[in-house]
Design an enzyme around this catalytic site. Structure first.
Site, PDB file in Angstrom:
ATOM      1  N   GLY A  76      62.120 -16.505  64.713  1.00 22.32           N
ATOM      2  CA  GLY A  76      63.374 -17.249  64.689  1.00 22.32           C
ATOM      3  C   GLY A  76      63.876 -17.613  66.072  1.00 22.32           C
ATOM      4  O   GLY A  76      64.345 -18.735  66.314  1.00 22.32           O
ATOM      5  N   THR A  77      63.782 -16.687  66.998  1.00 22.60           N
ATOM      6  CA  THR A  77      64.302 -16.926  68.347  1.00 22.60           C
ATOM      7  C   THR A  77      63.562 -18.090  69.005  1.00 22.60           C
ATOM      8  O   THR A  77      64.176 -19.001  69.576  1.00 22.60           O
ATOM      9  CB  THR A  77      64.156 -15.646  69.213  1.00 22.60           C
ATOM     10  N   ASN A 156      74.200 -14.284  59.739  1.00 19.59           N
ATOM     11  CA  ASN A 156      73.444 -13.033  59.646  1.00 19.59           C
ATOM     12  C   ASN A 156      74.327 -11.802  59.484  1.00 19.59           C
ATOM     13  O   ASN A 156      73.860 -10.769  59.043  1.00 19.59           O
ATOM     14  CB  ASN A 156      72.548 -12.855  60.875  1.00 19.59           C
ATOM     15  N   GLN A 184      68.338 -16.477  57.902  1.00 15.96           N
ATOM     16  CA  GLN A 184      68.855 -15.545  56.894  1.00 15.96           C
ATOM     17  C   GLN A 184      68.880 -16.147  55.492  1.00 15.96           C
ATOM     18  O   GLN A 184      69.049 -15.427  54.514  1.00 15.96           O
ATOM     19  CB  GLN A 184      70.273 -15.091  57.281  1.00 15.96           C
ATOM     20  N   SER A 204      61.978 -17.324  59.929  1.00 17.31           N
ATOM     21  CA  SER A 204      61.290 -16.174  60.507  1.00 17.31           C
ATOM     22  C   SER A 204      60.738 -15.288  59.391  1.00 17.31           C
ATOM     23  O   SER A 204      61.494 -14.863  58.505  1.00 17.31           O
ATOM     24  CB  SER A 204      62.288 -15.386  61.371  1.00 17.31           C
ATOM     25  N   ALA A 205      59.429 -14.997  59.443  1.00 20.04           N
ATOM     26  CA  ALA A 205      58.754 -14.309  58.327  1.00 20.04           C
ATOM     27  C   ALA A 205      59.329 -12.932  58.015  1.00 20.04           C
ATOM     28  O   ALA A 205      59.433 -12.546  56.855  1.00 20.04           O
ATOM     29  CB  ALA A 205      57.259 -14.178  58.646  1.00 20.04           C
ATOM     30  N   HIS A 206      59.723 -12.179  59.068  1.00 25.91           N
ATOM     31  CA  HIS A 206      60.094 -10.775  58.793  1.00 25.91           C
ATOM     32  C   HIS A 206      61.410 -10.628  58.047  1.00 25.91           C
ATOM     33  O   HIS A 206      61.756  -9.534  57.598  1.00 25.91           O
ATOM     34  CB  HIS A 206      60.087  -9.940  60.080  1.00 25.91           C
ATOM     35  N   THR A 242      47.213 -19.802  71.222  1.00 30.37           N
ATOM     36  CA  THR A 242      46.420 -19.565  70.013  1.00 30.37           C
ATOM     37  C   THR A 242      47.338 -19.007  68.935  1.00 30.37           C
ATOM     38  O   THR A 242      48.066 -18.041  69.177  1.00 30.37           O
ATOM     39  CB  THR A 242      45.285 -18.562  70.319  1.00 30.37           C
ATOM     40  N   CYS A 330      70.735  -7.069  66.513  1.00 31.91           N
ATOM     41  CA  CYS A 330      70.418  -7.477  67.878  1.00 31.91           C
ATOM     42  C   CYS A 330      71.432  -6.926  68.872  1.00 31.91           C
ATOM     43  O   CYS A 330      71.131  -6.761  70.033  1.00 31.91           O
ATOM     44  CB  CYS A 330      70.370  -8.994  67.981  1.00 31.91           C
TER      45      CYS A 330
HETATM   46  N1  PLP Z   1      68.623 -16.335  63.758  1.00 33.72           N
HETATM   47  C1  PLP Z   1      69.234 -15.522  62.899  1.00 33.72           C
HETATM   48  C2  PLP Z   1      70.346 -16.034  62.042  1.00 33.72           C
HETATM   49  C3  PLP Z   1      68.848 -14.167  62.802  1.00 33.72           C
HETATM   50  O1  PLP Z   1      69.454 -13.353  61.948  1.00 33.72           O
HETATM   51  C4  PLP Z   1      67.799 -13.715  63.637  1.00 33.72           C
HETATM   52  C5  PLP Z   1      67.395 -12.289  63.625  1.00 33.72           C
HETATM   53  O2  PLP Z   1      68.196 -11.401  63.375  1.00 33.72           O
HETATM   54  C6  PLP Z   1      67.177 -14.622  64.499  1.00 33.72           C
HETATM   55  C7  PLP Z   1      67.615 -15.925  64.539  1.00 33.72           C
HETATM   56  C8  PLP Z   1      66.039 -14.216  65.382  1.00 33.72           C
HETATM   57  O3  PLP Z   1      64.869 -14.115  64.619  1.00 33.72           O
HETATM   58  P1  PLP Z   1      63.572 -13.333  65.178  1.00 33.72           P
HETATM   59  O4  PLP Z   1      63.888 -11.880  65.066  1.00 33.72           O
HETATM   60  O5  PLP Z   1      62.467 -13.751  64.277  1.00 33.72           O
HETATM   61  O6  PLP Z   1      63.367 -13.798  66.573  1.00 33.72           O
END
Ligand code: PLP
Length: 404
Positions: A76-77, A156, A184, A204-206, A242, A330
């Site tokens: 996601g970041t 989030n 989210q 974001s997969a996780h 890659t 975070c």
């Molecule tokens: N954006 C949102 C709304 C999130 O909740 C998060 C992670 O908590 C992220 C971005 C960042 O995602 P990643 O952990 O995959 O970098």
């Protein structure tokens, strides 16, 4: 049922989720016998490339995109950074205006802050006490030099869902690219990038039972962005390096499952969430629900308890085997109150007394009952040792939505 410390209950699915066995199984061969580099032209490479393209298609199917519009990233970041910096700096542009909100994730806020160094101007649109962005304010903020509107699909921390479809329509009418951080929302809201007029979307997969360290940015055909990672030109030149093939396969499988199971999973989570949201203010005096009553993610319950510290609450719950969070994962480790809760109008003390409970597909009613059994005692114990009480309040300021 008695409270047993041996019991472990996970209520922190907005922080991360468990990789599903189906996802794990799909990934395993790509660490072992099918380890080729997708850029290689021999059979090992071709095998990896085919798996990658299948995964890309599954991600595209989840959001009604074309597979060629999916850029695989590290999460996601990175997707947020690519969308924001990549749009702002297209063809060496070094100034312009970006519209965002006060409650975005730091993965959006920080790239915006960074761009200020180069002369970009940022407008942060405020939100209501329930966390909804003011659509009219977005419209008013648009300028001739606005290069991007970026508003998250769902928050989030408090789970509030933003009027993405309206914003997409507005952005399209004004000819401004629209990015949404849907990290989210995936798996909890049906998303259609075409009907919602979304130009870029981060996932974001996780966060939906895939592996950590892999995600995607949807980039609508024709959207002009500059890569931020330069090198071998993978991902149509938009993201060199890659590709994490096993991760991408996991992402694809998780996307397929999210689409397949969305309806029953969401129904179940909503029922359990509603049970908590109704019960907690009745069971615990001086407790409130933060965020919007209805326009929120089905798995999100966010509470506020006067006269206690959220950190203490999390630790006490952890002793009882319950994992939840206060503020976003975070920012855990820092005692700074959450910028999201402050943006709702909460005081620092109120923001500190918050608890986020985020459900997942595997949570059961029995687990919710266990939380409801344990929580009142934990809160009253913490209040006994708190210097604050109803007679000795923490100071002025309200906000959030009192449901008591
Ligand atoms: N954006 C949102 C709304 C999130 O909740 C998060 C992670 O908590 C992220 C971005 C960042 O995602 P990643 O952990 O995959 O970098």
């Amino acid at each position: 049922m008695t409270a047993s410390p041996k019991k472990r209950v996970y209520f922190d699915h907005s922080a991360t989720t468990r990789v599903l066995p189906e996802v794990h199984e799909a990934m395993t061969p790509f660490f072992l016998e099918r380890f080729g580099n997708p850029s290689s032209i021999h059979s090992f490479g071709r095998e990896a490339k085919a798996a990658l393209e299948e995964a890309r298609k599954k991600v595209a199917d989840l959001i009604n995109a074309d597979p060629t519009e999916i850029v695989l990233t590290s999460g996601g970041t990175e997707s947020d950074n690519l969308a924001i910096k990549g749009t702002a700096m297209y063809k060496g542009k070094m100034k312009g205006h970006i519209i965002t909100t006060t409650i975005e994730h730091h993965a959006v806020l920080e790239p915006c802050e960074y761009l200020k160094r180069f002369g970009f101007e940022i407008t942060h649109i405020p939100v209501s006490s329930e966390g909804l962005v003011d659509f009219a304010e977005i419209e008013r903020a648009i300028r001739n030099d606005t290069v991007l509107i970026t508003v998250m699909t769902a928050n989030n921390e408090i789970g509030t869902i933003q009027p993405v479809k309206d914003i997409g329509k507005l952005a399209k009418a004004k000819g401004i690219p629209f990015h949404t951080d849907a990290v989210q929302a995936i798996g909890k809201l049906p998303i259609d990038v075409k009907s919602d007029n979304i130009d870029m979307l981060s996932l974001s997969a996780h966060k939906f039972h895939g592996p950590k360290g892999v995600g995607a940015l949807y980039v609508k055909k024709g959207t002009k962005i500059e890569p931020i990672l330069l090198g071998g030109g993978q991902e149509r030149g938009l993201r060199s390096s890659t590709v994490n093939v096993a991760g991408a396969v996991g992402l694809g499988k998780a996307a397929e499952i999210a689409k397949r199971d969305m309806e029953p999973t969401c129904q179940k989570m909503k029922r359990l969430r509603d049970k908590m949201v109704e019960a907690v203010p009745e069971l615990v005096p001086h407790s409130y629900v933060n965020g919007h009553k209805t326009t929120r993610l089905v798995n999100n319950a966010h509470f506020r308890f006067d006269f206690i510290e959220g950190e203490g609450l999390i630790l006490q719950l952890d002793f009882k085997g319950i994992a939840a969070s206060t503020g976003s994962a975070c920012s855990t480790g820092s005692l700074e109150p959450s910028h999201v809760l402050l943006a709702l109008g909460l005081t620092h003390e109120q923001a500190h007394g918050s608890l986020r409970v985020t459900l997942g597909r595997e949570n059961t009613e029995e687990e919710v009952d266990y939380l409801l059994e344990v929580l009142p005692g934990v809160v009253s114990k913490l209040r006994e040792i708190s210097p604050f009480s109803a007679e000795r309040p923490m100071g002025p300021g309200t906000g959030g939505s009192c449901v008591q």
